[in-house]
Structure formats: C-alpha cells, structure tokens
Design an enzyme around this catalytic site. Sequence first.
Site, PDB file in Angstrom:
ATOM      1  N   HIS A 152       0.823  -1.211   0.000  1.00  0.00           N
ATOM      2  CA  HIS A 152       0.000   0.000   0.000  1.00  0.00           C
ATOM      3  C   HIS A 152       0.852   1.254   0.000  1.00  0.00           C
ATOM      4  CE1 HIS A 152       0.682   0.811   4.311  1.00  0.00           C
ATOM      5  NE2 HIS A 152       0.500  -0.491   4.523  1.00  0.00           N
TER       6      HIS A 152
ATOM      7  N   CYS B 290       2.929  -5.055   6.614  1.00  0.00           N
ATOM      8  CA  CYS B 290       2.609  -4.698   5.229  1.00  0.00           C
ATOM      9  C   CYS B 290       3.827  -4.116   4.531  1.00  0.00           C
ATOM     10  CB  CYS B 290       1.464  -3.690   5.185  1.00  0.00           C
ATOM     11  SG  CYS B 290      -0.133  -4.396   5.609  1.00  0.00           S
TER      12      CYS B 290
END
Length: 111
Positions: free
Chosen positions: A70, A86
Amino acid sequence: MAYSIRISLSARRLSLLNSGRIIKTFPVGVGKSVSPSPIGVFTIANKRPNPGGAFGVMWLGLSVDHYGIHGTNNAASIGGYVSHGCIRMYNQDVLEVARLVPVGTPVMIIP
C-alpha cells in the site's frame, strides 16, 4: 504480459517483473521485527483505491489475511523496518504498480 512482483525484505526493495525479467524496482518500507512481513508466495487478491489514513492512495491486498502492499501518508517511513507487516510504498509508486498488475499477480516475498 505476465507480471509478477518480488519483494526483498533485507534490501527493502520491490521489483516488478515481466515474464521473469525485472523492469523496475522501488524502495519500500517493511515489517518491524515485532511484526514482520510474511515470507512466501502470495497473489494480489484485491485492489482498493483511496483506502485512507496510513494506507495512502492504494491498497493491493495479498492472499494472506491482513497483509498488503500500500501507499503511505508518511513518506519518511519508506526504506525502513517500520510497518506491522505490510509493504509500504511511495504513493506514486504504488499507483504505478497498481496500474500494471491485475488481481491474481504472483507476489514473492523473500528474506
């Protein structure tokens, strides 16, 4: 085109490949030692533009729950061991990758 993604956690780099050849690399932020990024082979399971907050302008969900590639609202975090697992990218970089790779694209995360 047969795109794939390879992420090196130690180098903190995401490589975009086409038919097995690297076409571009990007700096990334990865998981901290207390919340490491998963290692293995996954796929892009979904794409969500503008997820907001810490996720920047794009979310590319992986086929392992709660993990994704992301953007970020903190550009200074790119290049470090900073996330809860992440893979963080500069917003313009994650948009470039998202435009090219379809859902189902293989993602290999290596130490």
